[in-house]
Design a protein around this motif. Structure first.
Motif, PDB file in Angstrom:
ATOM      1  N   TYR A 140     -18.206   1.744   2.306  1.00  0.00           N
ATOM      2  CA  TYR A 140     -18.621   1.434   3.669  1.00  0.00           C
ATOM      3  C   TYR A 140     -19.206   2.696   4.276  1.00  0.00           C
ATOM      4  O   TYR A 140     -18.561   3.751   4.230  1.00  0.00           O
ATOM      5  CB  TYR A 140     -17.412   0.934   4.479  1.00  0.00           C
ATOM      6  CG  TYR A 140     -17.707   0.736   5.951  1.00  0.00           C
ATOM      7  CD1 TYR A 140     -18.591  -0.248   6.369  1.00  0.00           C
ATOM      8  CD2 TYR A 140     -17.086   1.533   6.911  1.00  0.00           C
ATOM      9  CE1 TYR A 140     -18.864  -0.431   7.714  1.00  0.00           C
ATOM     10  CE2 TYR A 140     -17.342   1.348   8.256  1.00  0.00           C
ATOM     11  CZ  TYR A 140     -18.235   0.369   8.653  1.00  0.00           C
ATOM     12  OH  TYR A 140     -18.498   0.200   9.981  1.00  0.00           O
ATOM     13  N   GLY A 141     -20.429   2.581   4.781  1.00  0.00           N
ATOM     14  CA  GLY A 141     -21.108   3.754   5.337  1.00  0.00           C
ATOM     15  C   GLY A 141     -21.290   4.853   4.302  1.00  0.00           C
ATOM     16  O   GLY A 141     -21.223   6.033   4.628  1.00  0.00           O
ATOM     17  N   GLY A 142     -21.485   4.457   3.045  1.00  0.00           N
ATOM     18  CA  GLY A 142     -21.701   5.421   1.969  1.00  0.00           C
ATOM     19  C   GLY A 142     -20.438   6.078   1.456  1.00  0.00           C
ATOM     20  O   GLY A 142     -20.498   6.965   0.603  1.00  0.00           O
ATOM     21  N   GLU A 143     -19.272   5.646   1.961  1.00  0.00           N
ATOM     22  CA  GLU A 143     -17.996   6.262   1.602  1.00  0.00           C
ATOM     23  C   GLU A 143     -17.199   5.298   0.700  1.00  0.00           C
ATOM     24  O   GLU A 143     -16.818   4.209   1.125  1.00  0.00           O
ATOM     25  CB  GLU A 143     -17.204   6.523   2.888  1.00  0.00           C
ATOM     26  CG  GLU A 143     -16.069   7.522   2.771  1.00  0.00           C
ATOM     27  CD  GLU A 143     -16.547   8.967   2.690  1.00  0.00           C
ATOM     28  OE1 GLU A 143     -15.851   9.744   2.034  1.00  0.00           O
ATOM     29  OE2 GLU A 143     -17.609   9.290   3.281  1.00  0.00           O
ATOM     30  N   ALA A 144     -16.953   5.715  -0.540  1.00  0.00           N
ATOM     31  CA  ALA A 144     -16.155   4.900  -1.466  1.00  0.00           C
ATOM     32  C   ALA A 144     -14.708   4.896  -0.991  1.00  0.00           C
ATOM     33  O   ALA A 144     -14.139   5.951  -0.713  1.00  0.00           O
ATOM     34  CB  ALA A 144     -16.240   5.459  -2.877  1.00  0.00           C
ATOM     35  N   THR A 145     -14.127   3.718  -0.861  1.00  0.00           N
ATOM     36  CA  THR A 145     -12.789   3.581  -0.299  1.00  0.00           C
ATOM     37  C   THR A 145     -11.979   2.580  -1.117  1.00  0.00           C
ATOM     38  O   THR A 145     -12.506   1.560  -1.550  1.00  0.00           O
ATOM     39  CB  THR A 145     -12.885   3.098   1.168  1.00  0.00           C
ATOM     40  OG1 THR A 145     -13.713   3.995   1.895  1.00  0.00           O
ATOM     41  CG2 THR A 145     -11.519   3.036   1.837  1.00  0.00           C
ATOM     42  N   THR A 146     -10.707   2.891  -1.317  1.00  0.00           N
ATOM     43  CA  THR A 146      -9.791   1.949  -1.943  1.00  0.00           C
ATOM     44  C   THR A 146      -8.567   1.820  -1.053  1.00  0.00           C
ATOM     45  O   THR A 146      -7.885   2.808  -0.793  1.00  0.00           O
ATOM     46  CB  THR A 146      -9.354   2.435  -3.345  1.00  0.00           C
ATOM     47  OG1 THR A 146     -10.507   2.796  -4.086  1.00  0.00           O
ATOM     48  CG2 THR A 146      -8.582   1.347  -4.083  1.00  0.00           C
ATOM     49  N   LEU A 147      -8.310   0.609  -0.573  1.00  0.00           N
ATOM     50  CA  LEU A 147      -7.132   0.345   0.243  1.00  0.00           C
ATOM     51  C   LEU A 147      -6.191  -0.543  -0.550  1.00  0.00           C
ATOM     52  O   LEU A 147      -6.636  -1.409  -1.301  1.00  0.00           O
ATOM     53  CB  LEU A 147      -7.529  -0.342   1.553  1.00  0.00           C
ATOM     54  CG  LEU A 147      -8.572   0.386   2.403  1.00  0.00           C
ATOM     55  CD1 LEU A 147      -8.945  -0.447   3.625  1.00  0.00           C
ATOM     56  CD2 LEU A 147      -8.064   1.755   2.823  1.00  0.00           C
ATOM     57  N   ALA A 148      -4.890  -0.335  -0.385  1.00  0.00           N
ATOM     58  CA  ALA A 148      -3.923  -1.083  -1.190  1.00  0.00           C
ATOM     59  C   ALA A 148      -2.889  -1.739  -0.302  1.00  0.00           C
ATOM     60  O   ALA A 148      -2.517  -1.212   0.748  1.00  0.00           O
ATOM     61  CB  ALA A 148      -3.240  -0.145  -2.177  1.00  0.00           C
ATOM     62  N   SER A 149      -2.428  -2.914  -0.729  1.00  0.00           N
ATOM     63  CA  SER A 149      -1.408  -3.628   0.013  1.00  0.00           C
ATOM     64  C   SER A 149      -0.534  -4.387  -0.983  1.00  0.00           C
ATOM     65  O   SER A 149      -0.936  -4.592  -2.124  1.00  0.00           O
ATOM     66  CB  SER A 149      -2.074  -4.578   1.004  1.00  0.00           C
ATOM     67  OG  SER A 149      -1.140  -5.085   1.914  1.00  0.00           O
ATOM     68  N   ASP A 150       0.645  -4.788  -0.542  1.00  0.00           N
ATOM     69  CA  ASP A 150       1.584  -5.459  -1.449  1.00  0.00           C
ATOM     70  C   ASP A 150       1.414  -6.968  -1.425  1.00  0.00           C
ATOM     71  O   ASP A 150       1.092  -7.564  -0.394  1.00  0.00           O
ATOM     72  CB  ASP A 150       3.024  -5.116  -1.057  1.00  0.00           C
ATOM     73  CG  ASP A 150       3.396  -3.691  -1.423  1.00  0.00           C
ATOM     74  OD1 ASP A 150       2.947  -3.231  -2.493  1.00  0.00           O
ATOM     75  OD2 ASP A 150       4.123  -3.043  -0.651  1.00  0.00           O
ATOM     76  N   LEU A 151       1.672  -7.571  -2.582  1.00  0.00           N
ATOM     77  CA  LEU A 151       1.740  -9.022  -2.724  1.00  0.00           C
ATOM     78  C   LEU A 151       3.070  -9.330  -3.409  1.00  0.00           C
ATOM     79  O   LEU A 151       3.529  -8.541  -4.222  1.00  0.00           O
ATOM     80  CB  LEU A 151       0.611  -9.552  -3.618  1.00  0.00           C
ATOM     81  CG  LEU A 151      -0.832  -9.395  -3.157  1.00  0.00           C
ATOM     82  CD1 LEU A 151      -1.768  -9.868  -4.257  1.00  0.00           C
ATOM     83  CD2 LEU A 151      -1.074 -10.182  -1.878  1.00  0.00           C
ATOM     84  N   ARG A 152       3.653 -10.455  -3.069  1.00  0.00           N
ATOM     85  CA  ARG A 152       4.885 -10.869  -3.740  1.00  0.00           C
ATOM     86  C   ARG A 152       4.699 -12.271  -4.307  1.00  0.00           C
ATOM     87  O   ARG A 152       4.183 -13.157  -3.618  1.00  0.00           O
ATOM     88  CB  ARG A 152       6.060 -10.856  -2.765  1.00  0.00           C
ATOM     89  CG  ARG A 152       6.567  -9.446  -2.453  1.00  0.00           C
ATOM     90  CD  ARG A 152       7.556  -9.440  -1.300  1.00  0.00           C
ATOM     91  NE  ARG A 152       6.967  -9.938  -0.064  1.00  0.00           N
ATOM     92  CZ  ARG A 152       6.179  -9.212   0.746  1.00  0.00           C
ATOM     93  NH1 ARG A 152       5.896  -7.969   0.445  1.00  0.00           N
ATOM     94  NH2 ARG A 152       5.679  -9.741   1.855  1.00  0.00           N
ATOM     95  N   VAL A 153       5.110 -12.418  -5.556  1.00  0.00           N
ATOM     96  CA  VAL A 153       5.047 -13.719  -6.207  1.00  0.00           C
ATOM     97  C   VAL A 153       6.485 -14.165  -6.462  1.00  0.00           C
ATOM     98  O   VAL A 153       7.281 -13.410  -7.033  1.00  0.00           O
ATOM     99  CB  VAL A 153       4.232 -13.649  -7.519  1.00  0.00           C
ATOM    100  CG1 VAL A 153       4.184 -15.015  -8.198  1.00  0.00           C
ATOM    101  CG2 VAL A 153       2.818 -13.130  -7.242  1.00  0.00           C
ATOM    102  N   ASP A 154       6.831 -15.359  -6.007  1.00  0.00           N
ATOM    103  CA  ASP A 154       8.223 -15.819  -5.989  1.00  0.00           C
ATOM    104  C   ASP A 154       8.813 -15.936  -7.390  1.00  0.00           C
ATOM    105  O   ASP A 154       8.117 -16.193  -8.361  1.00  0.00           O
ATOM    106  CB  ASP A 154       8.314 -17.169  -5.264  1.00  0.00           C
ATOM    107  CG  ASP A 154       7.659 -18.279  -6.061  1.00  0.00           C
ATOM    108  OD1 ASP A 154       6.536 -18.072  -6.558  1.00  0.00           O
ATOM    109  OD2 ASP A 154       8.275 -19.341  -6.211  1.00  0.00           O
ATOM    110  N   GLY A 155      10.121 -15.735  -7.464  1.00  0.00           N
ATOM    111  CA  GLY A 155      10.841 -15.853  -8.728  1.00  0.00           C
ATOM    112  C   GLY A 155      11.352 -14.516  -9.225  1.00  0.00           C
ATOM    113  O   GLY A 155      11.093 -13.479  -8.612  1.00  0.00           O
TER     114      GLY A 155
END
Ligand SMILES: [Cu+2]
Length: 288
Positions: free
Chosen positions: A156-171
């Motif tokens: 975005y705007g020429g800036e490489a970015t990696t954002l991370a967030s959690d996911l949960r899968v039941d069980g």
């Protein structure tokens, strides 16, 4: 109050005094000089703040945080049902709470979505589609339970970015130990892949070269996302995400990677042959 903000506050205090003196001098000598002083004072403050952030020469580590560079990722429904195809939705939001929509194209796409479980299994690389309001949507099916990491990888705007967030899968999650490093692996579609890694040392550029064969015969990969292959590297433990760049020369599929620290990493190579994308994973040890 800790010492750094106090110093900064003093710095800005001094700057304000200097600026006031400059403005006063400007008034006497040249009425137009005031604007220049204001601009210069602004730049000086900028340099001081940014200089402080990057002090220490730490290697760049990406994809550890939900927010970075004034942007954050917001996942609509991070709880997923195991084995069921469902829609995963998220937005990238700026500091003003506005949804970002004008992403750059990198590797032929505006958004690369990577999902992997905490034990570095269950890798998926998806290309969601953006709705007019900036919401990214993709269909996803995760067969195994557990805690997962979602990586929104974009520019975005020429800036490489990696954002991370959690996911949960039941069980109940059946977490696997990281496989020992081996020079060969088989892709999900049955291709044999050999990895030759030279100089896997923390902080130095390593060359990762993959040779692909099927039934003992060399395979010429088809372009995938604008290159001979696509590689994602995740660090064991905290799942730091590495940007790895194709080198585009030599035999097979080559990449240049700079691992930030010693430790174990999982490499996920994807390549295309006969119109189908293949995924194959390797464990890479990096020395200090
Ligand atoms: Cu992608």
């Amino acid at each position: 109050m800790n010492p750094i903000p106090k110093q900064l506050a003093m710095f800005f205090g001094v700057l304000t005094v200097l600026f006031a003196a400059g403005a006063l001098a400007g008034k006497v000598i040249d009425p137009d000089a005031r604007g220049d002083d204001a601009a210069m004072a602004g730049h000086a403050a900028d340099a001081a703040v940014h200089g402080g952030e990057h002090a220490g020469g730490e290697p760049e580590v990406h994809g550890l945080a939900v927010a970075d560079g004034g942007l954050r990722v917001a996942v609509a429904q991070p709880e997923l049902r195991r084995g069921r195809e469902q829609t995963l939705s998220f937005q990238v939001v700026n500091d003003d709470g506005e949804t970002v929509r004008d992403f750059d194209v990198t590797h032929e796409k505006r958004m690369h979505l990577i999902i992997a479980r905490r034990d570095l299994t269950g890798f998926q690389h998806l290309h969601p589609v953006m709705a007019a309001d900036g919401t990214w949507n993709t269909r996803v099916r995760i067969p195994d339970a557990g805690s997962y990491r979602l990586f929104a990888d974009f520019s975005y705007g020429g800036e490489a970015t990696t954002l991370a967030s959690d996911l949960r899968v039941d069980g109940d999650a059946d977490l696997k130990p990281l496989p020992a490093p081996r020079p060969t692996a088989v892709s999900d579609g049955g291709y044999d892949v050999r990895l030759d890694a030279t100089g896997a040392t923390a902080g130095e550029e390593s060359e990762l070269r993959f040779t692909i064969t099927r039934d003992g015969r060399p395979v010429d990969t088809e372009p995938y996302l604008g290159a001979g292959g696509h590689l994602v590297a995740l660090r064991e433990g905290d799942m730091a995400f590495l940007h790895v760049h194709p080198t585009g020369d030599g035999q097979g599929v080559g990449f240049a990677a700079t691992f930030p620290t010693e430790g174990s990493y999982r490499l996920f190579l994807q390549f295309k042959h006969e119109g189908r994308v293949q995924t194959v994973a390797f464990t890479q040890e990096v020395s200090g």
